[in-house]
Scaffold this active site. Structure first.
Site, PDB file in Angstrom:
ATOM      1  N   ASP A 259       0.850  -1.183   0.000  1.00 32.57           N
ATOM      2  CA  ASP A 259       0.000   0.000   0.000  1.00 32.57           C
ATOM      3  C   ASP A 259       0.896   1.246   0.000  1.00 32.57           C
ATOM      4  O   ASP A 259       1.674   1.423   0.927  1.00 32.57           O
ATOM      5  CB  ASP A 259      -0.865  -0.056   1.272  1.00 32.57           C
ATOM      6  CG  ASP A 259      -2.012   0.926   1.233  1.00 32.57           C
ATOM      7  OD1 ASP A 259      -3.037   0.636   1.867  1.00 32.57           O
ATOM      8  OD2 ASP A 259      -1.876   1.986   0.610  1.00 32.57           O
TER       9      ASP A 259
ATOM     10  N   ASP B  95      -2.961   2.668  -5.847  1.00 31.28           N
ATOM     11  CA  ASP B  95      -1.974   2.658  -4.764  1.00 31.28           C
ATOM     12  C   ASP B  95      -1.904   1.355  -3.964  1.00 31.28           C
ATOM     13  O   ASP B  95      -1.374   1.356  -2.864  1.00 31.28           O
ATOM     14  CB  ASP B  95      -2.216   3.831  -3.820  1.00 31.28           C
ATOM     15  CG  ASP B  95      -3.517   3.692  -3.048  1.00 31.28           C
ATOM     16  OD1 ASP B  95      -4.362   2.875  -3.449  1.00 31.28           O
ATOM     17  OD2 ASP B  95      -3.684   4.402  -2.051  1.00 31.28           O
ATOM     18  N   GLU B  96      -2.425   0.273  -4.492  1.00 35.16           N
ATOM     19  CA  GLU B  96      -2.258  -0.969  -3.744  1.00 35.16           C
ATOM     20  C   GLU B  96      -2.287  -2.209  -4.626  1.00 35.16           C
ATOM     21  O   GLU B  96      -2.827  -2.198  -5.723  1.00 35.16           O
ATOM     22  CB  GLU B  96      -3.288  -1.093  -2.615  1.00 35.16           C
ATOM     23  CG  GLU B  96      -4.721  -1.072  -3.049  1.00 35.16           C
ATOM     24  CD  GLU B  96      -5.660  -1.326  -1.870  1.00 35.16           C
ATOM     25  OE1 GLU B  96      -5.430  -2.255  -1.078  1.00 35.16           O
ATOM     26  OE2 GLU B  96      -6.646  -0.568  -1.759  1.00 35.16           O
TER      27      GLU B  96
END
Length: 358
Positions: A4, A105-106
């Site tokens: 993350d 973002d992950e």
DNA sequence: GACTAGTGTCGAC
DNA sequence: TTACGGTCGACACTAGTC
């Protein structure tokens, strides 16, 4: 393993403008109504110290940071974040047996094969991954390593920013027990409230609640999910992402209205937009829906199935407009935001990706 | 009872 | 004192049909 990126949009801004690193930064989505109407998408840690956080109205974030005249309020630049994300993801992909992209973002990584299911080696691999992102992109992230997706997700969130949390199988109960139930993905404000009424605050409390009671409260699937989550169990495999199930556009109107003459052009523009995305991906749609956010921020939706899958813009516009006209008949308050959605997607014959056959 | 369609809610990011 | 984005997915519930 779950990776993350820390406060991603704000970190992207810090990377391209290093002088921002010591200053509070809020990356904002302005609604277009003028002034500071809109919400904060991401705030860096310097801004969070003052109470600014994502989802917060921009005006409120500005008030929180009134004492810092060096605070920056930037407009989101999704194109740039997309580029940073793509570069970072291509690095991460190299560390996985199986890689699953979840969002800008992950990502999830199955590293069972290359580590021989050894948590010492997996932990070392996670550190190498963090180092690679740091040295090649100046990007910091938080990583969770555990026996399954659910625990890895919780673990990556456990220590932020720049964290690395490893939960070995024998540590699951001890790790999970004291955590507030809110730390479980899928448990938001409402679910937390309902569980609180049963005396459940921590994962240990949740573990004690009967599965039948959970199913009675939340339905079969959600009840089972919560029951398993409390024990740290999750058998969902990491898999390369499946294709999208819907396309939608939602935008805030320049003023609240129930006037079809005012709303129609906005609706048409969103139809063209959604249609463009569907065409670009060579998919047809069968379900058309509209989404209305009223003056008091409550929502209404209307949707309809077409007779057959289509890619026709005219059909989309005609259907969306009919749904809007229908909704307006019972619309009592003003409409603040209006959206269009297509779903029930199918690929255009003859243009489908060969991989979809397998 | 199984299935589909439609509506609404909740949650993640 | 209030204030408030955009996109997507999952699923519960209800009604209608067969």
């Amino acid at each position: 393993m779950h990776v993350d990126f820390d406060y991603f949009y704000a970190q992207c801004e810090e990377i391209r403008r290093p002088e921002l690193r010591t200053r509070p930064v809020c990356v904002c989505v302005y609604s277009g109504r003028g002034g500071d109407s809109g919400a904060v998408a991401t705030a860096n840690y310097a801004a969070r110290e003052y109470g600014a956080k994502s989802g917060m109205p921009i005006t409120l974030a500005k008030r929180s940071l009134a004492g810092r005249d060096d605070a920056e309020f930037l407009r989101v630049d999704f194109g740039h974040y997309e580029e940073v994300s793509a570069a970072a993801m291509s690095i991460i992909r190299g560390f996985a047996d199986t890689f699953e992209y979840v969002g800008r973002d992950e990502a999830y990584l199955d590293v069972t094969g290359r580590t021989g299911a050894d948590f010492g080696r997996a932990s070392h691999l996670a550190q190498q991954l963090k180092n690679a992102l740091r040295s090649r992109m100046q990007l910091s992230c938080s990583v969770g390593v555990s026996p399954n997706r659910l625990l890895s997700k919780i673990a990556s969130d456990y220590k932020k920013p720049d964290g690395l949390t490893v939960v070995r199988p024998r540590e699951v109960e001890k790790f999970l027990g004291p955590l507030p139930i809110r730390d479980v993905p899928g448990i938001g404000g409402r679910t937390e409230e309902r569980l609180a009424s049963e005396g459940v605050a921590t994962m240990e409390d949740l573990r004690r609640l009967d599965i039948f009671r959970l199913q009675q409260m939340f339905g079969r699937k959600t009840g089972t999910y919560l029951h398993n989550a409390a024990k740290g169990e999750d058998e969902t495999p990491v898999s390369e992402s499946s294709s999208r199930a819907q396309y939608s556009r939602l935008s805030t109107l320049s003023r609240d209205s129930t006037d079809i003459g005012f709303l129609r052009p906005h609706l048409a523009e969103m139809c063209r937009d959604v249609h463009g995305s569907a065409v670009a991906d060579s998919v047809m749609f069968r379900s058309v829906g509209i989404h209305i956010i009223q003056s008091d921020l409550s929502a209404r939706t209307r949707s309809r199935m077409l007779r057959a899958p289509t890619q026709s813009l005219t059909e989309l516009e005609r259907c969306a407009e009919a749904l809007l006209e229908e909704a307006l008949e019972t619309q009592e308050s003003g409409i603040r935001r209006l959206g269009v959605r297509v779903a029930d997607l199918s690929e255009m014959a003859g243009q489908s990706d060969i991989t979809s056959y397998f």
